[in-house]
Design an enzyme around this catalytic site. Structure first.
Site, PDB file in Angstrom:
ATOM      1  N   ASP A  30      -2.200  -0.676   5.835  1.00  0.00           N
ATOM      2  CA  ASP A  30      -2.384  -0.258   7.278  1.00  0.00           C
ATOM      3  C   ASP A  30      -4.094  -0.237   7.301  1.00  0.00           C
ATOM      4  O   ASP A  30      -4.388  -0.078   8.599  1.00  0.00           O
ATOM      5  CB  ASP A  30      -2.143   1.147   7.476  1.00  0.00           C
ATOM      6  CG  ASP A  30      -2.616   2.297   6.339  1.00  0.00           C
ATOM      7  OD1 ASP A  30      -2.918   1.673   5.256  1.00  0.00           O
ATOM      8  OD2 ASP A  30      -2.935   3.326   6.823  1.00  0.00           O
ATOM      9  N   ASP A  83       0.910  -1.155  -0.166  1.00  0.00           N
ATOM     10  CA  ASP A  83       0.057  -0.006  -0.225  1.00  0.00           C
ATOM     11  C   ASP A  83       0.977   1.409  -0.092  1.00  0.00           C
ATOM     12  O   ASP A  83       2.092   1.253   0.320  1.00  0.00           O
ATOM     13  CB  ASP A  83      -0.896  -0.037   1.275  1.00  0.00           C
ATOM     14  CG  ASP A  83      -1.806   1.199   1.541  1.00  0.00           C
ATOM     15  OD1 ASP A  83      -2.387   1.553   0.210  1.00  0.00           O
ATOM     16  OD2 ASP A  83      -1.764   1.500   2.552  1.00  0.00           O
ATOM     17  N   ASP A  97      -0.132   4.840   0.936  1.00  0.00           N
ATOM     18  CA  ASP A  97      -0.888   5.825   2.220  1.00  0.00           C
ATOM     19  C   ASP A  97      -0.717   5.260   3.499  1.00  0.00           C
ATOM     20  O   ASP A  97      -1.352   4.178   3.560  1.00  0.00           O
ATOM     21  CB  ASP A  97      -2.011   6.471   1.849  1.00  0.00           C
ATOM     22  CG  ASP A  97      -2.287   7.195   0.581  1.00  0.00           C
ATOM     23  OD1 ASP A  97      -1.261   7.954  -0.099  1.00  0.00           O
ATOM     24  OD2 ASP A  97      -3.202   7.477   0.001  1.00  0.00           O
TER      25      ASP A  97
END
Lengths: 187, 187
Positions: B136, B11, B13
């Site tokens: 996240d 990922d 961000d």
């Protein structure tokens, strides 16, 4: 009955967006030479034009992807498929990064019923796992994890190792057959 | 020995790009209030700030994604992982379509060694099939097809059903362990 819908990945260029039509129109506009769909049979798209450099320039020109014509029947049939399938638009936009936002805008204009959650812009499609892939490029179809369905294009007309659909009407018919078969097997 | 490398989806961000740091810095610049990482524990990012509307505006502001700081250690460890794995950057950019090109430019600047073929900008990540996902957000980790690895963030600090890594140093250690285990099993 399965709870989860099956998934279909649908390519943009050459499948729901008519790249051949735009290339023919722009080349005619700029060079006065009208290339036919027949001229495009059996070759990579740029090779069908007298000056292939022009084609590579078009693909980098702002507005090219934003103004592509919609492939006939695509809007209606995609809407029908969405009743029974989770439909994802999967496009190799990363090769032409300036096209990223244009492609998003194009989808918003012509396919506003497709959620942003179901749009995937990628390079290589090999990590995309859907039950079906409708695409015009064998580089994607050959390595897809689901069932490959080849949308007809000049450049793939000599390829015969994938199931071919020539129009969105044929996509509709194929998925009607798939659903009917699935129902008869469930009985 | 397998011929094909295992695949890792990473990922952007909150994993290779430090969104929390940018939100804290911009909020302090514009409102004179310094929110700490501790203030962000256990809440969605916008809820950690006195005026959460400001945070939604930042996410739509040109330049926000283009100027995100790189997460410490990310560049070095991603390069190391690429020796043994096929690494894909998979980011939910479609939620903020104006960020599409900014995210591409950001990757070109900080991770130029990642090919455009290995970049995927999507909405929902559920059709991405890789052997590992470092992310996240539990909305992605809960439904991923491979092994989920949760990169620490304030908003996920109360979640305990995924393996947590706190830093890129811990990612390095984890994959060293995975490779060593794999080698010892192969003996």
């Amino acid at each position: 009955m399965k709870n989860k819908k099956e998934t279909i990945a649908i390519d943009m260029d050459g499948v729901i967006a008519d790249v051949e039509a735009q290339l023919i129109a722009w080349y005619h506009r700029d060079h006065g030479i009208l290339i036919s769909r027949e001229d495009m049979i059996g070759k990579p798209e740029p090779d069908a034009f007298p000056n292939k450099e022009v084609i590579f320039e078009y693909l980098q020109t702002p507005g090219f992807f934003r103004t592509l014509p919609v492939m006939p029947g695509a809007i209606e049939v995609v809407q029908e498929l969405m009743k029974d399938y989770d439909v994802y638009i999967v496009t190799a936009a990363m090769e032409f990064p300036l096209s990223l936002y244009e492609k998003y805008q194009w989808l918003q204009e012509h396919f506003p019923f497709i959620s942003w959650k179901n749009i995937i812009m990628c390079g290589d499609k090999s990590v995309i796992d859907t039950d079906y892939l409708i695409d015009d490029h064998i580089k994607n179809l050959d390595f897809c994890k689901g069932r490959p369905i080849m949308f007809n294009a000049g450049h793939n007309s000599n390829i015969d190792h994938h199931q071919r659909v020539n129009t969105w009407g044929e996509v509709r018919t194929l998925f009607n057959d798939i659903r009917n078969l699935s129902k008869s097997e469930a009985v």
